[in-house]
Motif scaffolding. Structure first.
Motif, mmCIF file in Angstrom:
data_model
loop_
_atom_site.group_PDB
_atom_site.id
_atom_site.type_symbol
_atom_site.label_atom_id
_atom_site.label_comp_id
_atom_site.label_asym_id
_atom_site.label_seq_id
_atom_site.Cartn_x
_atom_site.Cartn_y
_atom_site.Cartn_z
ATOM 1 N N TYR A 49 0.822 -1.217 0.000
ATOM 2 C CA TYR A 49 0.000 0.000 0.000
ATOM 3 C C TYR A 49 0.851 1.260 0.000
ATOM 4 N N LYS A 52 2.339 1.580 -3.509
ATOM 5 C CA LYS A 52 1.287 1.879 -4.499
ATOM 6 C C LYS A 52 0.752 3.302 -4.323
ATOM 7 N N ASP A 53 0.419 3.649 -3.087
ATOM 8 C CA ASP A 53 -0.277 4.926 -2.883
ATOM 9 C C ASP A 53 0.670 6.127 -2.868
ATOM 10 N N ASN A 342 -1.526 4.552 5.698
ATOM 11 C CA ASN A 342 -2.092 5.888 5.527
ATOM 12 C C ASN A 342 -1.390 6.901 6.438
ATOM 13 N N ASP A 419 -4.860 -8.863 -2.171
ATOM 14 C CA ASP A 419 -4.622 -7.563 -1.541
ATOM 15 C C ASP A 419 -3.229 -7.502 -0.904
ATOM 16 N N GLN B 164 -11.227 6.243 -1.757
ATOM 17 C CA GLN B 164 -10.122 5.325 -2.031
ATOM 18 C C GLN B 164 -9.575 4.740 -0.727
ATOM 19 N N TYR B 165 -9.430 5.595 0.268
ATOM 20 C CA TYR B 165 -8.957 5.104 1.561
ATOM 21 C C TYR B 165 -9.952 4.084 2.127
ATOM 22 N N VAL B 171 -11.551 -4.109 -0.404
ATOM 23 C CA VAL B 171 -10.731 -4.972 -1.253
ATOM 24 C C VAL B 171 -10.146 -6.173 -0.523
ATOM 25 N N THR B 172 -10.310 -6.239 0.789
ATOM 26 C CA THR B 172 -9.906 -7.458 1.482
ATOM 27 C C THR B 172 -10.744 -8.642 0.978
#
Ligand SMILES: Cc1cc2nc3c(=O)[nH]c(=O)nc-3n(C[C@H](O)[C@H](O)[C@H](O)COP(=O)(O)OP(=O)(O)OC[C@H]3O[C@@H](n4cnc5c(N)ncnc54)[C@H](O)[C@@H]3O)c2cc1C
Lengths: 422, 235
Positions: A49, A52-53, A342, A419, B164-165, B171-172
């Motif tokens: 993540y 990617k992000d 995040n 994922d 998106q967050y 998406v899991t």
């Protein structure tokens, strides 16, 4: 291990990343760098993540010794004969191709002042942020008479792969009508329903192949996850085969004797043919070495970001974290990884940080097409990750519901592994 | 006309071969197909593998498609204008159009008064959905039992970045690629359908426990954000 095309390509790409690593890493870097230790449910997700992000704005290095990760989730279904081992293996090739620098090595130390991670293969890697998701290790002396040198005689099969295959091989060579024992772990441990789903799958195997086997569960706990659902399932599918022994009835084990295949509980010596010892657990050792664990052996974290209480530049995800109400599951680790990714990205690049939110669902299979689930939502409070609400399957649901629940778990498996690994 | 009807009668077999996993209440689709003929739609619109433009454009893959976009069909100036505004034929838009075409699109060339009964429109939409491949649609199947969502909730403009967050939770299970095995794909859903379906779980009129749980933690703004994000990743 079977190398399918994807696995083969994957290994190639990952190897290339490994080779180029020292050069890339040795260079003075303008970009902030995140080092992730452990490429499992938490670590693989976080690495992917962030890479990617951040769109290349953050240099992401993943340190993971194995080239193929075998999921613990669904490893009980392997024991039951529903999956083969190859279907549980995942490589890091796709992730490497998506910009994660995958280094196949062990992290053996963390220098928090210098902000570097030392590798078993020599050298060290500097970080701006360090994410540890090393899973669990077993507590020394948790079960008298057992340590990892006994894991061939009495496998734990609580890290998937060769241990799981060994346990299955022992089941296959069990004498007719023999005794299978499990020494269940005390709380807290990885995957609360895991031991009991395992019993269901083991019973399924024996019902088909060796139906007079006795299955004993020695449990130090007075109760366990989804207990009513499991016990109902055992009665319906495996009547007379499974005996759960709670501490009140002698379930607390004094000692195991791997040499003579004996379990001593409540002063009584029980001779067994297969013995699955699942010892008490603690955070993966690297969390200890980084100095971010507490006396209980887990790493306390800030629920808003998963940063450790001990060091704001070190984050701990998944099983190793002491976070509050979430069970130690792959689903939880994956959920925590996204909150952490995040937050880390926000700190390093100034991207928007949204409030933490977490969720978890654990599916278990009782017998063919008889699936159950338990799940919850969580939010971050300053003190801990707090459960806001939850649900659980009900005893007496119809067969169609149970079959749909199992179908859902298969979809989830494909979803979460996609994922994690890209 | 006779040939055309015959084609229509053959349609269901073709539909299920070409677009498997359209797991719908077949009864509703059949009723929708009957209405498609009896209400007169079939007089101007062809459907099926050989469906061509006639008086009206063919309606294959209508749901989720940009308005006025069938190649080779000459649309009214009004429809071209809506097309340029980016109107997508999601189920809410189609419902509004079918109810009163001339109100929805003044000076449309579709000389049709409108379908009077709301449940006939539901059936027609289910039929039209069978003409749309799943990849277009996900299973953004707004079902007849799904409660209507208040217009002010449908009108909330979702924040795509927030969506998106939030989607990292989805998406899991629902794969980001749209691939699926046991759990439906949710990419490429029109926003209105997405919002309606999530509210149906949140209000517990749909009964999957995991989805009820997940949506219980989502407010109107979160649902709008997710819908906006999933719509923004079309293609
Ligand atoms: C039998 C069983 C069934 C389960 N079933 C489910 C289920 O159905 N659903 C579910 O959600 N969860 C399930 N789980 C739980 C799930 O497997 C774990 O909770 C999850 O894997 C935790 O993720 P993690 O990232 O913390 O650790 P892991 O996934 O274990 O990953 C840790 C990784 O770190 C690496 N590592 C460790 N130390 C180092 C080091 N020093 N340097 C570099 N790398 C290191 C390891 O090689 C490993 O790859 C099950 C577990 C078991 C045992």
């Amino acid at each position: 291990m079977k190398l399918d095309r994807r696995g083969f390509l994957g290994a190639g790409v990952a190897a290339a990343a490994t080779l180029s690593a020292p050069m890339v890493l040795g260079a003075a870097h303008g970009k902030p760098r995140v080092v992730v230790v452990g490429g499992g449910a938490g670590g693989a997700t976080a690495a992917r993540y962030i890479a990617k992000d951040s769109g290349g704005a953050i240099d992401v290095v993943l340190i993971e010794p194995s080239r193929t990760y075998y999921t613990c989730f669904f490893s009980n279904l392997y024991l039951g004969g529903y999956r083969d081992m190859a279907s549980l293996g995942h490589s890091y090739g796709a992730m490497a191709a998506q910009g994660v620098n995958v280094v196949h090595d062990w992290a053996i130390g963390v220098d928090r002042d210098a902000k570097t991670v030392a590798l078993a293969g020599g050298g060290s890697i500097p970080y701006d942020k360090l994410i540890l998701s090393p899973g669990i290790d077993f507590r020394d002396g948790a079960v008298q008479g057992w340590d990892v040198s006994a894991q061939n005689a009495m496998p734990h099969a609580y890290k998937a792969g060769s241990q799981t295959e060994l346990l299955r091989a022992q089941m296959e060579s069990m004498p007719q009508g023999g005794t299978y024992a499990m020494v269940a772990p005390p709380n807290p441990f990885r995957c609360p329903p895991g031991p009991y789903e395992r019993i269901s799958m083991v019973a399924h195997y024996f019902k088909e192949n060796n139906p007079t086997v006795k299955i004993l569960i020695f449990d130090p706990k007075a109760g366990f996850s989804k207990q009513a659902l499991f016990e109902d399932g055992w009665t319906r599918h495996y009547a007379g085969m499974v005996e759960w022994i709670s501490p009140d009835f002698g379930g607390a084990v004094d000692e195991v004797r791997p040499g003579s295949m004996e379990v001593v509980a409540d002063g009584e010596v029980v001779k067994v043919d297969v013995c699955n010892v699942i010892p008490a657990m603690k955070a993966g050792r690297i969390a200890d070495l980084a100095g971010v664990t507490n006396d209980a052996g887990w790493a306390p974290v800030n629920p808003h970001t998963m940063a450790t209480r001990a060091d704001e530049n070190i984050y701990v995800l998944g099983d190793s974290a002491q976070q509050g109400d979430m069970p130690k599951s792959g689903f939880s680790a994956n959920s925590q990884a996204k909150v952490c990714a995040n937050a880390v990205r926000g700190e390093l690049t100034g991207s928007t940080v949204f409030p933490a939110r977490f969720s978890n669902t654990c599916w278990s299979l009782l017998d063919t097409n008889d699936g159950v689930k338990v799940g919850a939502s969580y939010e971050a409070t300053d003190e801990k990750i707090t459960k806001t609400s939850g649900f659980i399957s009900q005893v007496g649901e119809d067969a169609a519901t149970r079959e749909a629940t199992y179908g859902e778990s298969v979809g989830w498996y494909d979803g979460i592994t996609a994922d994690m690994f890209g | 006309m006779y040939m055309f009807l015959q084609k229509l009668f053959l349609a269901p077999i073709w539909l299920f071969l070409a677009f498997p996993a359209v797991a719908l209440a077949d009864g509703h689709a059949a009723e929708g197909e009957r209405l498609f003929r009896t209400l007169g739609c079939a007089g101007c619109h062809e459907v099926g593998p050989e469906g061509r433009n006639k008086v009206g454009p063919h309606l294959n893959q209508i749901i989720g498609r940009t308005a006025g976009a069938v190649e080779g069909f000459r649309y009214s100036r009004a429809m071209v204008g809506r097309s340029e505004d980016g109107l997508i034929w999601d189920e809410d838009m189609l419902r509004a159009f079918l109810m009163a075409p001339a109100d929805f699109l003044p000076s449309t060339r579709m000389a049709y008064r409108g379908v009077r009964k709301a449940e006939d429109i539901d059936h027609l939409l289910i039929f039209l959905r069978t003409l749309t491949p799943e990849t277009n649609l996900g299973t953004a199947n707004v079902e007849p039992g799904d409660p209507k969502v208040a217009p002010e909730i449908l009108a909330i403009e979702g924040n795509v970045e927030y969506g998106q967050y939030l989607s990292s939770t989805c998406v899991t299970c629902h794969q980001a690629s749209g691939e699926s095995s046991g759990i439906p794909p949710i990419i490429n859903w029109p926003a209105g359908a997405f919002v309606t379906v999530l509210h149906a779980y949140k209000g517990k009129s749909r009964d999957n426990a995991v989805m009820q749980q997940i949506t219980s933690a989502l407010g109107n703004e979160e649902i709008a954000a997710l819908a906006a994000y999933y719509e923004s990743i079309q293609d």
